[in-house]
Every structure is written in structure tokens, then in C-alpha cells.
Write an enzyme that holds these catalytic residues in place. Structure first.
Site, PDB file in Angstrom:
ATOM      1  N   ASP A   1      46.611  40.458  40.271  1.00  0.00           N
ATOM      2  CA  ASP A   1      45.292  40.770  39.719  1.00  0.00           C
ATOM      3  C   ASP A   1      44.194  40.692  40.777  1.00  0.00           C
ATOM      4  O   ASP A   1      44.421  40.201  41.886  1.00  0.00           O
ATOM      5  CB  ASP A   1      45.000  39.768  38.576  1.00  0.00           C
ATOM      6  CG  ASP A   1      43.782  40.171  37.760  1.00  0.00           C
ATOM      7  OD1 ASP A   1      43.389  41.360  37.799  1.00  0.00           O
ATOM      8  OD2 ASP A   1      43.214  39.299  37.070  1.00  0.00           O
TER       9      ASP A   1
ATOM     10  N   GLU B   1      41.287  44.897  43.621  1.00  0.00           N
ATOM     11  CA  GLU B   1      40.543  46.134  43.968  1.00  0.00           C
ATOM     12  C   GLU B   1      40.053  46.114  45.415  1.00  0.00           C
ATOM     13  O   GLU B   1      40.012  47.203  46.015  1.00  0.00           O
ATOM     14  CB  GLU B   1      39.385  46.314  42.991  1.00  0.00           C
ATOM     15  CG  GLU B   1      39.815  46.612  41.568  1.00  0.00           C
ATOM     16  CD  GLU B   1      40.446  45.413  40.844  1.00  0.00           C
ATOM     17  OE1 GLU B   1      40.066  44.269  41.164  1.00  0.00           O
ATOM     18  OE2 GLU B   1      41.321  45.628  39.998  1.00  0.00           O
TER      19      GLU B   1
ATOM     20  N   ASP C   1      40.754  45.295  31.824  1.00  0.00           N
ATOM     21  CA  ASP C   1      40.036  44.521  30.802  1.00  0.00           C
ATOM     22  C   ASP C   1      39.397  45.418  29.747  1.00  0.00           C
ATOM     23  O   ASP C   1      38.176  45.608  29.730  1.00  0.00           O
ATOM     24  CB  ASP C   1      38.988  43.635  31.467  1.00  0.00           C
ATOM     25  CG  ASP C   1      39.637  42.598  32.362  1.00  0.00           C
ATOM     26  OD1 ASP C   1      40.867  42.431  32.283  1.00  0.00           O
ATOM     27  OD2 ASP C   1      38.915  41.966  33.144  1.00  0.00           O
TER      28      ASP C   1
HETATM   29  C1  GLC Z   1      40.879  39.465  35.008  1.00  0.00           C
HETATM   30  C2  GLC Z   1      42.126  40.136  34.462  1.00  0.00           C
HETATM   31  C3  GLC Z   1      42.502  39.508  33.138  1.00  0.00           C
HETATM   32  C4  GLC Z   1      42.703  38.008  33.324  1.00  0.00           C
HETATM   33  C5  GLC Z   1      41.433  37.382  33.905  1.00  0.00           C
HETATM   34  C6  GLC Z   1      41.625  35.907  34.259  1.00  0.00           C
HETATM   35  O1  GLC Z   1      39.780  39.718  34.206  1.00  0.00           O
HETATM   36  O2  GLC Z   1      41.964  41.507  34.350  1.00  0.00           O
HETATM   37  O3  GLC Z   1      43.676  40.103  32.638  1.00  0.00           O
HETATM   38  O4  GLC Z   1      42.997  37.415  32.104  1.00  0.00           O
HETATM   39  O5  GLC Z   1      41.077  38.062  35.100  1.00  0.00           O
HETATM   40  O6  GLC Z   1      42.630  35.763  35.196  1.00  0.00           O
END
Ligand code: GLC
Length: 630
Positions: free
Chosen positions: A305, A308, A415
Site C-alpha cells: 500500500d 504511489e 479507498d
Molecule cells: C490506505 C489504504 C487502506 C488502508 C489504510 C490504512 O488508505 O488504501 O486500504 O486500510 O491505508 O492502512
């Protein structure tokens, strides 16, 4: 036919893995400044592609940006999301052509928005390879394109099972509670996800021992029940003395640097953080090896995650705001407050910040904004190359991506929000993502942000049970979204049983799409190219070789229009025990679809098998209980 052109000095992206002869001319659609204009697009033309973007399956009439962005608001005015997918196709009367722009920096697309008959493509840096495809149909062009970029990633079969996620299950007790509630209530389950709170202060590859005294023990407890634990890994590394990842990376110059050659510091979940330079092959190998710590605990799936990369803030911009506040301490007027507000809005993901750090890519120092879209892709590549070194098939998916990453992992659609328009968006995004090679994809079921109610969850699952990545994920502070949190959880469970009864069909069709460079999720127009009505269908999809789906995508609706491009057999499914069939002729139909049922359609000459009821992928697909033929 494929034509390859070179414009300026392109930076290598490793997206195309097949050699194509370079045409030494400049592309006919190029302008003097390196931008591209495709004129004479007729009013009837349809534009497909661009992967993970907003809006409709037909991309015409909107503007888009290919610049990976942590964008939590997926509303109509947004131009960029987490992926940058520079491939599109124009189907215009009898002409069909497509373009792939091999470029790792900012690209913008004006798809007949400013001038209704022109596509205008602009570049921050007009250095790129342009591939032009000419063939008979969009599907043929997709095959041509995919033959250049290599086969799509497919996960192990268990990863098509149901996954339960939440930001966050913060302790072993919470995880076990999720597991046990699923077992007790016989709700199918294949994986439980760990979000950032399993770590110590959001430090990658650490485990909070207070809350997870034995993660290894927990992993094996889950495995005894055929459930996999899937932790998150974030792109940024906490800048902390004594934290081995920070220390090792600093010693070896594995982090991105600022203009003075010092480690570039940004703010993300762990606070001040360092950005591993995934573009540097040594750094990439080093980061990949870190996953071993979690593999040693028996973990066999990961989600990557914030790659980007997401920048919540930089020190420079915080300093600017502090200075501004100091200067305007006394009775700030409205303009001062508005200006402050604007400065705060500009804090995350600031382009000036993206311009102010550097990579070491193939021995060259390159400013980040020139290669921005490689970052998430190369993080996935780094993980995948290590995880699959012994040909193991590890579940891996990412938030950010560029085409090329489709060989190494899947993507989830970021998200989204628990709202009806995002339910429809996921159908459209899944189709467009399939076109650019990401077959293993799906949105957070029920929506990530905001509260989901039972009706939305019901309709969402009815669509998502055809979505390859099948994960219910929701944000911190939102209403609980586990299946059993809803009053009528038994019906939601029934939908999961249906997913498992179709698991073999989904797996086989995904494999078929991968092997043939085809699409598992498709617009109707791809299967019925001479039927002009299909060009306008934005809320139905072809699934695999045999099915069409027409889910309910609006609140309080128990009827919808369904377009049949040929005579098909409709299955009305309430439960595995209650499926009825009816043949409907080609044309528009107003179909009743009550809340606790959904309809799917079998194409002529095809069949669909439902397998035994199962609560896990390990027991799914053993015996066929029902077969429908048309
Ligand atoms: C980002 C991710 C989400 C995750 C959050 C906390 O917003 O896209 O899926 O739950 O971070 O890690």
C-alpha cells in the site's frame, strides 16, 4: 499491425517485453511540442481502456491523468486514481485503432472533452515510446497489446475465496474472534487481512508483540482452519534510529535522496519516513528480502500500500505553513484563512515535493516526477521477484500500478466509499482494468470509507461474487462491515456459498483469459461487435466465456432494464437451493430482481456448473450439484 515510434529520450519502463521494430519517422499524430492530437473522431466513436480511472466504460467526454495518486475521493471531478494505465482503443464506425504510451511520468488525456471530435494528449516530459495498433476489433487490439507486455498475474486459487479485512484488527484476540465467528456461523472464509496496526508504530516487517505475542502461532491456528493471514506492507519506512530497515537502507544508500544527496524525508503513517528506491535494483532486492521475516511465520499473501507514493506532507511544506502562521498571528482576515486552507490542501502529494527527490535508476540519478509511475510498479516487482523466487505462488496485490505491474501482482481499487455510485464504478473499473492486463482486481466490497447498510452490502456482494479479488474491507471509524454485523447475515452468507459454488468457474475463466490474453470481465460490445445497442451498456458485463451479469446498482430498486444482445437463458438465483431458469429473447427487458435474488444469463451453446456448498476453497469444487445448459 503494430507501429512503434520514439519521441524524445524515453526512460525505460520494462513494460514491453517483446521486441518491436522501431519506425524511424515521427508518429503522424504528433505536434511540435511532443503532444499528440487524434482528430476526426466521429460522434459515434467509443473509447475504451485507461485502466483504473473514473467515469464510464466508454471513456469519451472526460479528462484523465496518468499520475499515480493517493486519491481517497473517487468523485466525478477527479482525474487520477492510484494506477497509471496509458492504453486506450478507439472504435469508430469501421475503424479500430489503439495506442499505448510507454511513459513513466505525467500524461493527460482530453478524450473529446474540450473539442468533441479530438483526443488531445499532453505530457509533462514528452519523452516516450508510442505504440500504435490497428486491427479489426478492440479485442484483437487488446490481444496485440497484451502479446507485448507479457502474461497477467494470477493468484493461488485460495485467494479467490472470501477475504475479511478491516482497518484494523488490532490484536490476536480480534483476529481469532473474526475467525471463530465465521466458523460458528458457517460463513465461508479463506483469508483475514492485517492492516497497519499489527506493526510496531507502523514499521514494516515488525510485529507488535503485545497485541500479537505469537504471530507464527496465529498464522498456524488460522491455517488449521484453511484460513490465510494477509498482512499489509507500506511503501515508506519509518525514519528511526535503531530500526534495522532504516539503518540498513541508509548505510547502503537504498533510499531516495533529496537535491543535496541526503535521504529524502516524507510524512506517511509512521510519521517521518524514508522512501526505498525500488528503482535501484540493489535496493529492490534488499527490500524484497525483508518479506522473508513474514514468510518465516508461514504467511503466504501480502498487500502493498501507499506506493504511489503517497506523501502526507514534507518538512518543507510544514515549515512553510508554520512560517505563514507566525506571520499572520494577529487577527487573520478571511483571505489569510482561505490562503492557509489552500496551503493545507496542497500539503499532501505536492508536485513540488515529487520534483524534489531522486532515484538511482540504471546507474542514473533521475528526479522522481520523471519516473513517478514506476514507483508502485517496482515495489510490486521487488516483492514478487523475491516471493516467487522458488516458483511459489504467493498472493500479492498493490494499490499503485503502471502497466507492467500486471505481471507481478493484482490491484485493488483503493479507498472507495460505501455508496451506490461506487458500486457501479467497480463494474466499470474492473472491465477497464482487465483491458490493460490487470485480471486479478476488485474493489473493497461494501465500500471502504463511510457506513455501509445491509441493502448496499447485499447488492454489492451480488456483483462482487464475480469479481476476482473478493475482499470485504472497511475503514477505521466506520460501522462494522463483517457479514455477521448485518441483521440478515444469513442471506449474505448464502451469497458467499454461491461464490464458492462458482469458484471453479471463476478460476478456470481467469486462467483462460490469462492464457489467451483475453478478458475475464468485458463490455457487451466486445462479444457482439455488430450490435450497436451494446455500445451504450454501462451496467452489465460479460463474464468468462459463458455468462452475462446485470446486477442491481441502485438503492430501493427491485426492477431494472436488461439488454440481451441475443437469446439467453436467465437464471434467477435466490440460494443454491432456489435457482429458476427462463429463456429470454434478444432485446430490452424490464426484469424484476427482488433484494434477495439476482439474475445472470447464460449464452447460447454454454453451460454453468454450480459445485457443492463450501465454507472454504479447500472444500469447494468437489462435486457438481447443479448444471444449467443453454
Ligand atoms: C490506505 C489504504 C487502506 C488502508 C489504510 C490504512 O488508505 O488504501 O486500504 O486500510 O491505508 O492502512
Amino acid at each position: 499491425m503494430i507501429n512503434k515510434y520514439k519521441v524524445g529520450n524515453p526512460i525505460e519502463t520494462q513494460t514491453v517485453i517483446t521486441k518491436v521494430k522501431l519506425n524511424n519517422d515521427l508518429p503522424p499524430i504528433i505536434n511540435q511540442d511532443g503532444s499528440l492530437t487524434i482528430s476526426d473522431i466521429t460522434d459515434d466513436a467509443v473509447i475504451y481502456g485507461l485502466g483504473e480511472t473514473l467515469h464510464t466504460i466508454n471513456k469519451k467526454g472526460f479528462r484523465y491523468e496518468a499520475f499515480c495518486k493517493d486519491e481517497p475521493h473517487h468523485w466525478e471531478d477527479k482525474k487520477a486514481l492510484y494506477g497509471a494505465h496509458n492504453f486506450f482503443i478507439v472504435k469508430d464506425k469501421n475503424k479500430c485503432f489503439g495506442y499505448f504510451i510507454d511513459c513513466p511520468s505525467f500524461v493527460s488525456y482530453d478524450m473529446c472533452f474540450t473539442h468533441k471530435n479530438k483526443i488531445i494528449i499532453n505530457f509533462a516530459y514528452p519523452d516516450y515510446y508510442l505504440y500504435e495498433f490497428i486491427n479489426n476489433s478492440p479485442l484483437a487490439i487488446i490481444k496485440d497489446f497484451r502479446s507485448l507486455i507479457g502474461k497477467s498475474y494470477l493468484p493461488p486459487k485460495w485467494a479467490l475465496g472470501y477475504g475479511q479485512s478491516r482497518w484494523s484488527y488490532k490484536s490476536e484476540a480480534e483476529v481469532l474472534n473474526v475467525l471463530n465467528t465465521h466458523i460458528e456461523k458457517e460463513i465461508p472464509l479463506d483469508s483475514i487481512y492485517l492492516d497497519i496496526d499489527y506493526m510496531v508504530m507502523f514499521k514494516n516487517f515488525t510485529v507488535n508483540q503485545n497485541n500479537f505475542p505469537s504471530l507464527k502461532g496465529l498464522v498456524s491456528k488460522l491455517k488449521e482452519n484453511n484460513v490465510h493471514l494477509v498482512p499489509i506492507i507500506d511503501a515508506g519506512v519509518k525514519d528511526e534510529v535503531g530500526y534495522w530497515v532504516a539503518e540498513e537502507g541508509k548505510t547502503n544508500n537504498y533510499f531516495c535522496k533529496d537535491q543535496n544527496g541526503k535521504d529524502f524525508i516524507v510524512g506517511v503513517w509512521p510519521g517521518y519516513s524514508l522512501l526505498p528506491d525500488y528503482l535501484n535494483s540493489d535496493a529492490s532486492k534488499w527490500f524484497g528480502k525483508q518479506y522473508q521475516k513474514l514468510l518465516d511465520l508461514g504467511i503466504d499473501g501480502f498487500w502493498n500500500d501507499m506506493n504511489e507514493p503517497s506523501l502526507f506532507y514534507s518538512q518543507k511544506r510544514i515549515n512553510e505553513i508554520s512560517k505563514y502562521l507566525e506571520q499572520h498571528q494577529d487577527k487573520p482576515d478571511l483571505n489569510t484563512v482561505l490562503e492557509l486552507q489552500e496551503k493545507i490542501n496542497q500539503l499532501p502529494n505536492n508536485m513540488e515535493d515529487y520534483k524534489s527527490f531522486y532515484h538511482n535508476y540504471n546507474g542514473q540519478v533521475i528526479a522522481h516526477d520523471k519516473v513517478h509511475n514506476l514507483y508502485g510498479y517496482f515495489m510490486t516487482k521487488s516483492a514478487s521477484e523475491y516471493l516467487n523466487k522458488d516458483n511459489s505462488n504467493i498472493l500479492l496485490f498493490s494499490r499503485a500500478s503502471l502497466i507492467g505491474a500486471h505481471r507481478y501482482g493484482g490491484v485493488w481499487q483503493g479507498d472507495n466509499y460505501s455508496c451506490w455510485s461506487h458500486l457501479k464504478l467497480t463494474l466499470q473499473q474492473t472491465i477497464s482494468l482487465n483491458m490493460v492486463g490487470f485480471l486479478f482486481t476488485g474493489a473493497d466490497i461494501g465500500g471502504f470509507a463511510g457506513d455501509c447498510n445491509e441493502e448496499l452490502m447485499t447488492r454489492w456482494l451480488q456483483l462482487a461474487l464475480f469479481q476476482p479479488l473478493f475482499r470485504n474491507h472497511s475503514a477505521i471509524y466506520t460501522k462494522r462491515q463483517e457479514i455477521y454485523s448485518f441483521d440478515n447475515w444469513e442471506y449474505l452468507r448464502e451469497l458467499l456459498y454461491i461464490r464458492y459454488a462458482l469458484l471453479d468457474f471463476i478460476y478456470d475463466e481467469l486462467k483462460y483469459a490469462r492464457d489467451t490474453d483475453g478478458l475475464y470481465f468485458r463490455p457487451l460490445s466486445f462479444d457482439y461487435p455488430t450490435d450497436l445497442n451494446t455500445l451504450q451498456i454501462e451496467d452489465q458485463a460479460m463474464i468468462g466465456r459463458s455468462l452475462m451479469i446485470a446486477p442491481i446498482l441502485e438503492a430501493n430498486k427491485t426492477r431494472r432494464e436488461v439488454y440481451l444482445p441475443e437469446t439467453m437463458k436467465m437464471l434467477r438465483i435466490n440460494s443454491l437451493a432456489n435457482i429458476t431458469e427462463e429463456v429470454l429473447p434478444k432485446g430490452y427487458h424490464n426484469v424484476e430482481v427482488k433484494l434477495h435474488e439476482f439474475v445472470i444469463f447464460i449464452k447460447k451453446g454454454h453451460e454453468l456448473s454450480f459445485f457443492n456448498k463450501a465454507t472454504n476453497s479447500s472444500s469447494a469444487g468437489k462435486t457438481i450439484i447443479k448444471k444449467y445448459k443453454f
